[in-house]
Each structure stands twice: as C-alpha cells, then as structure tokens.
Motif scaffolding. Structure first.
Motif, mmCIF file in Angstrom:
data_model
loop_
_atom_site.group_PDB
_atom_site.id
_atom_site.type_symbol
_atom_site.label_atom_id
_atom_site.label_comp_id
_atom_site.label_asym_id
_atom_site.label_seq_id
_atom_site.Cartn_x
_atom_site.Cartn_y
_atom_site.Cartn_z
ATOM 1 N N THR A 16 -29.738 6.919 3.794
ATOM 2 C CA THR A 16 -29.564 7.447 5.171
ATOM 3 C C THR A 16 -27.995 8.276 4.547
ATOM 4 O O THR A 16 -27.171 7.829 4.090
ATOM 5 C CB THR A 16 -29.018 6.493 6.067
ATOM 6 O OG1 THR A 16 -30.027 5.707 6.490
ATOM 7 C CG2 THR A 16 -28.277 7.107 7.392
ATOM 8 N N PHE A 17 -28.058 9.608 5.184
ATOM 9 C CA PHE A 17 -27.037 10.380 4.864
ATOM 10 C C PHE A 17 -26.689 11.321 6.147
ATOM 11 O O PHE A 17 -27.818 11.742 6.571
ATOM 12 C CB PHE A 17 -26.935 11.168 3.414
ATOM 13 C CG PHE A 17 -28.057 11.920 3.194
ATOM 14 C CD1 PHE A 17 -28.213 13.127 3.558
ATOM 15 C CD2 PHE A 17 -28.786 11.257 2.184
ATOM 16 C CE1 PHE A 17 -29.463 13.794 3.287
ATOM 17 C CE2 PHE A 17 -30.263 11.748 2.154
ATOM 18 C CZ PHE A 17 -30.167 13.113 2.494
ATOM 19 N N GLU A 18 -25.722 11.719 6.551
ATOM 20 C CA GLU A 18 -25.525 12.753 7.579
ATOM 21 C C GLU A 18 -24.626 13.804 7.165
ATOM 22 O O GLU A 18 -23.220 13.700 6.249
ATOM 23 C CB GLU A 18 -25.045 11.871 8.637
ATOM 24 C CG GLU A 18 -25.978 10.885 9.394
ATOM 25 C CD GLU A 18 -25.519 10.346 10.537
ATOM 26 O OE1 GLU A 18 -24.963 11.381 11.495
ATOM 27 O OE2 GLU A 18 -25.155 9.381 10.797
ATOM 28 N N ASN A 19 -24.985 14.857 7.342
ATOM 29 C CA ASN A 19 -24.047 16.197 7.115
ATOM 30 C C ASN A 19 -23.712 16.328 5.767
ATOM 31 O O ASN A 19 -22.549 16.496 5.363
ATOM 32 C CB ASN A 19 -22.891 16.144 8.303
ATOM 33 C CG ASN A 19 -23.021 16.051 9.379
ATOM 34 O OD1 ASN A 19 -24.119 16.889 10.021
ATOM 35 N ND2 ASN A 19 -22.292 15.388 10.264
ATOM 36 N N ALA A 20 -24.824 16.224 4.823
ATOM 37 C CA ALA A 20 -24.793 16.562 3.520
ATOM 38 C C ALA A 20 -24.369 18.080 3.335
ATOM 39 O O ALA A 20 -25.179 18.836 3.921
ATOM 40 C CB ALA A 20 -25.761 16.328 2.608
ATOM 41 N N LYS A 21 -23.142 18.420 2.672
ATOM 42 C CA LYS A 21 -23.183 19.876 2.813
ATOM 43 C C LYS A 21 -23.588 20.467 1.748
ATOM 44 O O LYS A 21 -23.882 20.388 0.593
ATOM 45 C CB LYS A 21 -21.394 20.165 2.443
ATOM 46 C CG LYS A 21 -20.501 19.309 3.478
ATOM 47 C CD LYS A 21 -20.587 19.856 4.706
ATOM 48 C CE LYS A 21 -19.869 19.064 5.931
ATOM 49 N NZ LYS A 21 -20.489 19.199 7.237
ATOM 50 N N LYS A 22 -24.235 21.701 2.336
ATOM 51 C CA LYS A 22 -24.827 22.967 1.309
ATOM 52 C C LYS A 22 -23.840 23.278 0.058
ATOM 53 O O LYS A 22 -22.600 23.631 0.628
ATOM 54 C CB LYS A 22 -25.292 23.858 2.057
ATOM 55 C CG LYS A 22 -26.056 24.748 1.388
ATOM 56 C CD LYS A 22 -26.718 26.143 1.819
ATOM 57 C CE LYS A 22 -27.875 25.416 2.818
ATOM 58 N NZ LYS A 22 -28.577 26.722 3.453
ATOM 59 N N THR A 23 -24.147 23.370 -1.030
ATOM 60 C CA THR A 23 -23.350 23.472 -2.132
ATOM 61 C C THR A 23 -23.199 24.976 -2.415
ATOM 62 O O THR A 23 -22.311 25.581 -3.100
ATOM 63 C CB THR A 23 -23.630 22.966 -3.468
ATOM 64 O OG1 THR A 23 -24.857 23.224 -4.125
ATOM 65 C CG2 THR A 23 -23.442 21.340 -3.227
ATOM 66 N N GLY A 24 -24.422 25.655 -2.100
ATOM 67 C CA GLY A 24 -24.516 27.250 -2.292
ATOM 68 C C GLY A 24 -25.446 27.458 -3.449
ATOM 69 O O GLY A 24 -25.556 28.659 -3.761
#
Length: 81
Positions: A16-24
C-alpha cells in the motif's frame, strides 16, 4: 491502482502506498515478442516503483517495487478485472 498526472497510488493485500511521486525518469525497452515497454519511475519514502506498460498492450501492466530499507525487489503483474 490509481495513476495520476504526477503520482501513483496502490492499495493491495501486500503493498500500500499513496501519492508516490513521479521522478521524471522514463525509459523505453523492447521485448522481442510484444514490442516496446514504457517504464516510468515513482518514489516514496519506503519504495522505489517502476510502472511498466507495453505500448501495444496497455492492459498488461507490471510494477517493479524496490524496498528502500532492505533493497528487496518485487515484480507484480497487474490484471484488470
């Protein structure tokens, strides 16, 4: 699983993870059988996640999850219901 413009969230029995940020970081790979795979990287405090999708088979999705605490790798094949 929820794929946003710049984030990724997953709620499952094992992860479960929420709002993993895109690294580009985006990469393109080639599978000799099914063609090109687009790999997009995301990151949380505890996980590095790579979302992999076949360009010609958009419903075939894989997640590579790396646990940043012990560097264990997991590969999950997601199935649409």
């Amino acid at each position: 699983m929820n794929i946003g413009q710049n984030s990724l969230s997953l709620i499952s029995k094992n992860f479960t993870f929420e709002n993993a940020k895109k690294t580009g970081r985006n990469e393109m790979y080639n599978d000799s059988v099914k063609g090109d795979i687009l790999a997009t990287q995301y990151k949380t405090t505890y996980y590095e996640i790579v979302l992999m999708r076949y360009v010609n088979y958009p419903n075939e999705v894989y997640l590579k999850i790396i646990d940043l605490q012990d560097y264990t790798n997991y590969l999950i094949h997601l199935h649409n219901k």
